[in-house]
Design an enzyme around this catalytic site. Sequence first.
Site, mmCIF file in Angstrom:
data_model
loop_
_atom_site.group_PDB
_atom_site.id
_atom_site.type_symbol
_atom_site.label_atom_id
_atom_site.label_comp_id
_atom_site.label_asym_id
_atom_site.label_seq_id
_atom_site.Cartn_x
_atom_site.Cartn_y
_atom_site.Cartn_z
ATOM 1 N N GLY A 34 -0.376 24.669 3.989
ATOM 2 C CA GLY A 34 -0.949 23.095 4.748
ATOM 3 C C GLY A 34 -1.576 23.280 5.515
ATOM 4 C CG LEU A 35 -5.744 20.743 5.199
ATOM 5 C CD1 LEU A 35 -5.410 19.468 5.580
ATOM 6 C CD2 LEU A 35 -6.685 21.548 5.283
ATOM 7 C CB SER A 36 -5.666 23.453 10.925
ATOM 8 O OG SER A 36 -5.041 23.924 12.395
ATOM 9 N N GLY A 37 -2.761 21.734 11.511
ATOM 10 C CA GLY A 37 -2.405 20.062 12.435
ATOM 11 C C GLY A 37 -1.260 19.472 11.231
ATOM 12 C CB SER A 38 -0.574 19.945 7.304
ATOM 13 O OG SER A 38 -0.024 21.498 7.765
ATOM 14 C CE LYS A 40 -0.095 26.259 8.733
ATOM 15 N NZ LYS A 40 -1.314 24.483 9.183
ATOM 16 C CB SER A 108 -1.545 31.343 2.657
ATOM 17 O OG SER A 108 -0.483 29.859 2.937
#
Length: 199
Positions: A34-38, A40, A108
């Site tokens: 997922g996006l940065s800040g999602s 993970k 990724s």
Amino acid sequence: MNISENIIWHETTIQKRNRQQLNGHKSCVLWFTGLSGSGKSTLANAVDHLLFQEQYRSYCLDGDNIRHGLNRDLGFSTQDRKENIRRIGEVAKLFIDCGMIVLTAFISPFREDRELVRRMFAEDEFIEIYLQCPIHTCEKRDPKGLYQKARKGEILEFTGITSPYEQPANPEMMIDTGVLSIEESAHHILTYLNEKKIL
């Protein structure tokens, strides 16, 4: 890269199934993307903590941490991102062979790279978890201040801003971290692992 004909695969005496039996559960990779800040890394660590409390054998591989060591020689070009994910896939495979549950927290961004990693594992060993979170929510969180730097042009090839993120076509799980709390999301994942008889 071609493997030399002088390099021969050596079969070990103790097999993956033996280690799974010793650990009391199956092994798999939980691939958080997922996006940065999602969320993970936060979610992967929350799941890892729950597994540890229940005495399951697990380990978390975090994108930033890996770039401090194993992948410190890689940048953020498309080719380096591909190599970054390939190496992580190979490391995750070692953990799977150890009979463990490995949690990987990496943006990724490219579908092709994630599918390449998926093909390294048996069908039930790779669990892709897509953290669906609107970019405006990720940007509002911006825990590392990266979106702000990207908007200023201080970071090139930043996923979601100047570099694309390709959403998974058919992830095993999709979690909206803009709606669900980390605790709710973590328990949702453990429920899935129990339903799939991994735990």
